[in-house]
Design a protein around this motif. Structure first.
Motif, PDB file in Angstrom:
ATOM      1  N   GLY A 185      48.595   0.218 -18.890  1.00 53.28           N
ATOM      2  CA  GLY A 185      48.412   1.271 -19.873  1.00 53.28           C
ATOM      3  C   GLY A 185      47.492   0.931 -21.027  1.00 53.28           C
ATOM      4  N   GLN A 186      47.202  -0.346 -21.237  1.00 51.98           N
ATOM      5  CA  GLN A 186      46.331  -0.721 -22.349  1.00 51.98           C
ATOM      6  C   GLN A 186      44.852  -0.767 -21.955  1.00 51.98           C
ATOM      7  OE1 GLN A 186      47.720  -4.236 -24.404  1.00 51.98           O
ATOM      8  NE2 GLN A 186      49.835  -3.498 -24.507  1.00 51.98           N
ATOM      9  N   MET A 187      44.564  -0.499 -20.693  1.00 48.07           N
ATOM     10  CA  MET A 187      43.175  -0.429 -20.242  1.00 48.07           C
ATOM     11  C   MET A 187      42.581   0.926 -20.612  1.00 48.07           C
ATOM     12  SD  MET A 187      43.633  -2.030 -16.416  1.00 48.07           S
ATOM     13  CE  MET A 187      41.928  -1.724 -15.970  1.00 48.07           C
ATOM     14  N   GLY A 188      41.266   0.984 -20.729  1.00 45.49           N
ATOM     15  CA  GLY A 188      40.606   2.255 -20.967  1.00 45.49           C
ATOM     16  C   GLY A 188      40.740   3.183 -19.776  1.00 45.49           C
ATOM     17  N   THR A 189      40.657   4.479 -20.027  1.00 42.10           N
ATOM     18  CA  THR A 189      40.818   5.463 -18.964  1.00 42.10           C
ATOM     19  C   THR A 189      39.815   5.262 -17.838  1.00 42.10           C
ATOM     20  OG1 THR A 189      41.651   7.097 -20.546  1.00 42.10           O
ATOM     21  CG2 THR A 189      40.860   7.933 -18.441  1.00 42.10           C
ATOM     22  N   ALA A 190      38.560   5.021 -18.196  1.00 40.65           N
ATOM     23  CA  ALA A 190      37.515   4.855 -17.182  1.00 40.65           C
ATOM     24  C   ALA A 190      37.803   3.657 -16.280  1.00 40.65           C
ATOM     25  CB  ALA A 190      36.145   4.696 -17.855  1.00 40.65           C
ATOM     26  N   ARG A 216      40.773   2.258 -15.688  1.00 40.53           N
ATOM     27  CA  ARG A 216      41.936   2.549 -14.839  1.00 40.53           C
ATOM     28  C   ARG A 216      41.539   3.422 -13.652  1.00 40.53           C
ATOM     29  NH1 ARG A 216      44.679   3.793 -19.635  1.00 40.53           N
ATOM     30  NH2 ARG A 216      44.839   5.985 -18.993  1.00 40.53           N
ATOM     31  N   GLU A 217      40.766   4.475 -13.937  1.00 33.89           N
ATOM     32  CA  GLU A 217      40.368   5.386 -12.866  1.00 33.89           C
ATOM     33  C   GLU A 217      39.489   4.683 -11.835  1.00 33.89           C
ATOM     34  OE1 GLU A 217      38.563   8.732 -14.740  1.00 33.89           O
ATOM     35  OE2 GLU A 217      40.494   9.606 -15.373  1.00 33.89           O
ATOM     36  N   ARG A 218      38.571   3.826 -12.304  1.00 34.17           N
ATOM     37  CA  ARG A 218      37.695   3.095 -11.385  1.00 34.17           C
ATOM     38  C   ARG A 218      38.516   2.186 -10.469  1.00 34.17           C
ATOM     39  NH1 ARG A 218      35.115   0.532 -14.878  1.00 34.17           N
ATOM     40  NH2 ARG A 218      36.231  -1.445 -14.721  1.00 34.17           N
ATOM     41  N   ASN A 219      39.454   1.449 -11.040  1.00 32.88           N
ATOM     42  CA  ASN A 219      40.260   0.531 -10.241  1.00 32.88           C
ATOM     43  C   ASN A 219      41.176   1.279  -9.275  1.00 32.88           C
ATOM     44  OD1 ASN A 219      39.016  -1.468 -11.662  1.00 32.88           O
ATOM     45  ND2 ASN A 219      40.815  -2.120 -12.812  1.00 32.88           N
ATOM     46  N   GLN A 220      41.739   2.388  -9.742  1.00 30.91           N
ATOM     47  CA  GLN A 220      42.596   3.186  -8.856  1.00 30.91           C
ATOM     48  C   GLN A 220      41.781   3.745  -7.687  1.00 30.91           C
ATOM     49  OE1 GLN A 220      45.511   5.873 -10.565  1.00 30.91           O
ATOM     50  NE2 GLN A 220      44.960   7.469  -9.100  1.00 30.91           N
ATOM     51  N   ASP A 221      40.579   4.243  -7.973  1.00 29.97           N
ATOM     52  CA  ASP A 221      39.731   4.790  -6.914  1.00 29.97           C
ATOM     53  C   ASP A 221      39.366   3.713  -5.892  1.00 29.97           C
ATOM     54  OD1 ASP A 221      39.807   7.268  -8.087  1.00 29.97           O
ATOM     55  OD2 ASP A 221      37.832   7.106  -9.049  1.00 29.97           O
ATOM     56  N   GLN A 222      39.103   2.495  -6.369  1.00 31.14           N
ATOM     57  CA  GLN A 222      38.775   1.399  -5.447  1.00 31.14           C
ATOM     58  C   GLN A 222      39.943   1.100  -4.520  1.00 31.14           C
ATOM     59  OE1 GLN A 222      37.603  -1.805  -8.128  1.00 31.14           O
ATOM     60  NE2 GLN A 222      35.450  -1.474  -7.638  1.00 31.14           N
ATOM     61  N   PHE A 223      41.144   1.114  -5.072  1.00 33.36           N
ATOM     62  CA  PHE A 223      42.323   0.822  -4.258  1.00 33.36           C
ATOM     63  C   PHE A 223      42.598   1.963  -3.278  1.00 33.36           C
ATOM     64  CE2 PHE A 223      46.996   0.956  -3.684  1.00 33.36           C
ATOM     65  CZ  PHE A 223      47.174  -0.275  -3.074  1.00 33.36           C
ATOM     66  N   MET A 224      42.522   3.192  -3.760  1.00 30.23           N
ATOM     67  CA  MET A 224      42.832   4.338  -2.905  1.00 30.23           C
ATOM     68  C   MET A 224      41.829   4.476  -1.767  1.00 30.23           C
ATOM     69  SD  MET A 224      45.614   5.555  -4.106  1.00 30.23           S
ATOM     70  CE  MET A 224      45.728   7.152  -3.301  1.00 30.23           C
ATOM     71  N   SER A 225      40.567   4.141  -2.020  1.00 30.25           N
ATOM     72  CA  SER A 225      39.532   4.280  -0.997  1.00 30.25           C
ATOM     73  C   SER A 225      39.538   3.136   0.005  1.00 30.25           C
ATOM     74  CB  SER A 225      38.154   4.357  -1.661  1.00 30.25           C
ATOM     75  OG  SER A 225      37.819   3.116  -2.283  1.00 30.25           O
ATOM     76  N   GLY A 226      40.240   2.049  -0.328  1.00 29.06           N
ATOM     77  CA  GLY A 226      40.255   0.889   0.557  1.00 29.06           C
ATOM     78  C   GLY A 226      39.188  -0.130   0.227  1.00 29.06           C
ATOM     79  N   ALA A 227      38.366   0.153  -0.813  1.00 28.53           N
ATOM     80  CA  ALA A 227      37.352  -0.811  -1.227  1.00 28.53           C
ATOM     81  C   ALA A 227      37.997  -2.074  -1.784  1.00 28.53           C
ATOM     82  CB  ALA A 227      36.423  -0.193  -2.265  1.00 28.53           C
ATOM     83  N   MET A 228      39.188  -1.923  -2.364  1.00 26.24           N
ATOM     84  CA  MET A 228      39.973  -3.056  -2.861  1.00 26.24           C
ATOM     85  C   MET A 228      41.358  -2.956  -2.233  1.00 26.24           C
ATOM     86  SD  MET A 228      39.581  -5.682  -4.933  1.00 26.24           S
ATOM     87  CE  MET A 228      38.288  -5.235  -6.091  1.00 26.24           C
ATOM     88  N   HIS A 229      41.821  -4.051  -1.638  1.00 25.84           N
ATOM     89  CA  HIS A 229      43.074  -4.000  -0.876  1.00 25.84           C
ATOM     90  C   HIS A 229      44.301  -4.397  -1.685  1.00 25.84           C
ATOM     91  CE1 HIS A 229      41.131  -3.111   2.910  1.00 25.84           C
ATOM     92  NE2 HIS A 229      40.266  -4.095   2.692  1.00 25.84           N
ATOM     93  N   LEU A 230      44.092  -4.974  -2.866  1.00 27.47           N
ATOM     94  CA  LEU A 230      45.237  -5.445  -3.649  1.00 27.47           C
ATOM     95  C   LEU A 230      45.153  -4.903  -5.072  1.00 27.47           C
ATOM     96  CD1 LEU A 230      47.756  -7.312  -3.643  1.00 27.47           C
ATOM     97  CD2 LEU A 230      46.265  -9.150  -4.446  1.00 27.47           C
ATOM     98  N   MET A 231      46.275  -4.381  -5.569  1.00 22.24           N
ATOM     99  CA  MET A 231      46.370  -3.889  -6.940  1.00 22.24           C
ATOM    100  C   MET A 231      47.466  -4.664  -7.660  1.00 22.24           C
ATOM    101  SD  MET A 231      45.427  -1.765  -9.338  1.00 22.24           S
ATOM    102  CE  MET A 231      44.666  -0.275  -8.684  1.00 22.24           C
ATOM    103  N   VAL A 232      47.142  -5.204  -8.849  1.00 17.65           N
ATOM    104  CA  VAL A 232      48.134  -5.858  -9.707  1.00 17.65           C
ATOM    105  C   VAL A 232      48.370  -4.934 -10.886  1.00 17.65           C
ATOM    106  CG1 VAL A 232      48.740  -7.930 -10.995  1.00 17.65           C
ATOM    107  CG2 VAL A 232      47.197  -8.093  -9.034  1.00 17.65           C
ATOM    108  N   ALA A 233      49.622  -4.521 -11.117  1.00 14.24           N
ATOM    109  CA  ALA A 233      49.841  -3.439 -12.078  1.00 14.24           C
ATOM    110  C   ALA A 233      51.219  -3.485 -12.710  1.00 14.24           C
ATOM    111  CB  ALA A 233      49.665  -2.082 -11.369  1.00 14.24           C
ATOM    112  N   THR A 234      51.315  -2.814 -13.852  1.00 12.56           N
ATOM    113  CA  THR A 234      52.626  -2.493 -14.414  1.00 12.56           C
ATOM    114  C   THR A 234      53.115  -1.230 -13.718  1.00 12.56           C
ATOM    115  OG1 THR A 234      51.685  -1.091 -16.139  1.00 12.56           O
ATOM    116  CG2 THR A 234      51.964  -3.437 -16.662  1.00 12.56           C
ATOM    117  N   ASN A 235      54.302  -0.762 -14.112  1.00 16.15           N
ATOM    118  CA  ASN A 235      54.817   0.451 -13.478  1.00 16.15           C
ATOM    119  C   ASN A 235      54.070   1.703 -13.918  1.00 16.15           C
ATOM    120  OD1 ASN A 235      55.773   0.800 -16.070  1.00 16.15           O
ATOM    121  ND2 ASN A 235      57.934   0.857 -15.511  1.00 16.15           N
TER     122      ASN A 235
END
Length: 562
Positions: free
Chosen positions: A278-283, A285-304
């Motif tokens: 939650g302390q990351m900028g919106t852009a 967060r969205e970039r990292n989420q898109d990478q994970f959802m698209s399969g470009a990145m296979h691992l996500m480290v995150a808070t809830n």
């Protein structure tokens, strides 16, 4: 537990309900069959019953409102805390030829104006909005023009004080539903104990809520716990399993600091991973989420902060680097694995000191008597100044969520009420110290229950019993077996390695909430001097000092003054 309601038949059900459902399912959604539980929920909504559907992740909850909505006049409002999910659902509906609008903070001025105009003209069959937006008086007036016939509350566990992800913004939804003329309500969640289900009905002011629970058991999820003696050992276990497990996965940590540290260690080990908190900028967060959802990145480290409503079916593993605060949260988060029905691994890395992190979060979670008095005085001042737009600046000392909870408490106690614009005003009933203390006591009880829930989470981490059986019993579900056959304790029972008496001794009971110095007790804290205890929450004590400042300390650092 809420009871089923009596309701009239659907207004457009000129054909048998079965024919309506089958035809719409085929023509609008391209399916020939419903999944288990979907038909029961859809029939309940079509019969105009207020319904709470408790369905596991991946069970197809969205179809349970989308299909009946097309058979009901007027608009359907979907309230969700998840902006990303709104966009995903809205896009899919529009791709299928249905009119959908979303109203949230990501829209620019022209986009929002267009969405509001479309809603006002009755051009949207589906309206997605956050709970904060639907409680806005101007937006609520617009919804009244849309003639809402179905009101959907997604992630409904967020409305319950007993739920694992309580969000105060949900507290006014009952008033919104009433203001819209009480359309048919469908509340959706993947997790709800009987206690949470009852609280949802109370908060929505729907005592005859029809509860449909399809069960939480998902045999494709394989649960496992590994014990770690210290932080380095735990990091070693994490690296070992991330490298060994195949496919996409999520690593959850409880704090931003832990997420960043784990992410850095993974990168140092040559493991590519995205990061989300939650302390990351919106852009970012969205970039990292898109990478994970698209399969470009296979691992996500995150808070809830990451994961609720994420529609990625092929997540093969979820690892918890630290324990969540309760079993509801653990099931919700681990259940994001294996939505496609294929086998998935749910691993918890447990270190005894991780409990302290959750104990810190529990401290000062709820408003106390002084918070209630501050909020009430501010409302009285607003009335004297004839200002009803904003809570007075004196509330700046409290966080937003605590203010919202305090307002709802004062309303429950009859000390304040809401006008047609959902503004709070004092009712004139006297707010004595005793009355406020009685209201605050409710949350002292909730705090005690939160600590008990944490102990149940610790029990799960340490037990030698079937992991699935522990989860099912927590949600008050009965199954005709005592061993799932595929969790770690079933596949490799602890008694193979330890004497039975040792196993029994190391299966902890649910511990009572710790007791300590009672409010009013004089204490001393190093560097701060003497003060008085004003509140205790588990291992945390809130101490007030002579200058009026309050600070929260771990119990071990607070000494009683004789």
């Amino acid at each position: 537990m809420p009871k089923p309601s009596s309701s009239s038949a659907p207004r457009r059900a000129s054909r048998p309900a079965d024919a309506i459902v089958k035809k719409s399912l085929r023509e609008n959604f391209g399916f020939t069959e419903l999944r288990p539980g979907q038909r029961e929920v859809i029939d309940s909504v079509l019969a105009r019953r207020h319904t709470l559907a408790i369905m596991p992740t991946g069970a197809g909850k969205s179809l349970c409102y989308q299909l009946p909505a097309l058979e009901m006049p007027g608009a359907t409002v979907i309230v969700s805390p998840l902006i990303a999910l709104m966009k995903d659902q809205s896009d899919k509906l529009e791709d299928a030829g249905m009119e959908a609008a979303e109203v949230n903070s990501t829209l620019n001025q022209s986009e929002e104006a267009q969405a509001l105009e479309t809603i006002g003209e009755g051009g949207s069959e589906f309206i997605f909005a956050t709970p904060e937006r639907v409680t806005d008086p101007e937006f609520l007036e617009l919804l009244k023009q849309a003639q809402v016939s179905l009101f959907v509350v997604d992630e409904a566990h967020c409305i319950s004080h007993w739920g694992h992800d309580f969000r105060p913004a949900y507290l006014q939804l009952g008033a919104v539903i009433a203001a819209l003329g009480t359309p048919t309500v469908l509340a959706l969640t993947a997790t709800a104990t009987p206690e949470v289900a009852t609280d949802i009905a109370q908060q929505l002011d729907l005592p005859h809520l029809n509860v449909i629970n399809t069960g939480i058991y998902r045999p494709n999820l394989h649960y496992r716990v590994l014990q770690a003696s210290d932080e380095e050992a735990k990091l070693g276990l994490l690296l070992e399993h991330v490298q060994a497990l195949q496919g996409s996965g999520i690593v959850y940590a409880a704090t931003v600091k832990a997420v960043e540290e784990v992410h850095a260690r993974l990168r140092q080990a040559g493991i590519e991973a995205a990061c989300y908190h939650g302390q990351m900028g919106t852009a970012a967060r969205e970039r990292n989420q898109d990478q994970f959802m698209s399969g470009a990145m296979h691992l996500m480290v995150a808070t809830n902060a990451f994961g609720m409503g994420i529609d990625k079916p092929d997540i093969r593993f979820v690892i918890h680097y630290q324990i969540p605060g309760n079993l509801q949260a653990y099931y919700q988060e681990s259940g994001r694995a294996g939505r496609d029905g294929e086998k998935a691994q749910c691993l918890l890395l447990y270190q005894r000191k991780d409990r302290q992190v959750q104990q810190f979060f529990l401290a000062r979670r709820y408003p106390d008597i002084d918070d209630l008095a501050t909020v009430y005085r501010a409302l009285q001042e607003k009335r004297r100044r004839a200002r009803a737009e904003e809570i007075d600046a004196t509330l700046d000392t409290l966080s937003g969520p605590r203010v919202q909870v305090a307002l709802k408490l004062l309303e429950d106690g009859g000390l304040v009420s809401q006008d047609a614009q959902l503004h709070y005003r004092p009712t004139g009933q006297r707010a004595t110290r005793n009355v406020l203390d009685a209201l605050a006591a409710r949350y002292r009880d909730k705090s005690a229950r939160d600590h008990s829930a944490l102990e149940q989470m610790v029990f799960y981490a340490q037990t030698g019993f079937c992991r699935w059986k522990v989860l099912l019993e927590h949600f008050d579900e009965q199954v005709p077996w005592s061993h799932c056959g595929h969790c770690d304790n079933c596949l490799d029972p602890p008694e193979r390695h330890l004497a039975p008496e040792h196993v029994r001794e190391h299966v902890p009971d649910i511990a009572p909430v710790p007791t300590g110095p009672a409010p009013g007790t004089r204490v001393r804290v190093a560097r701060y001097g003497e003060g008085a205890v004003v509140e205790q929450a588990g291992e945390k004590l809130t101490v007030e000092f002579p200058d009026g400042t309050r600070k929260v300390f771990m119990r071990e650092f607070v000494k009683t003054v004789n």
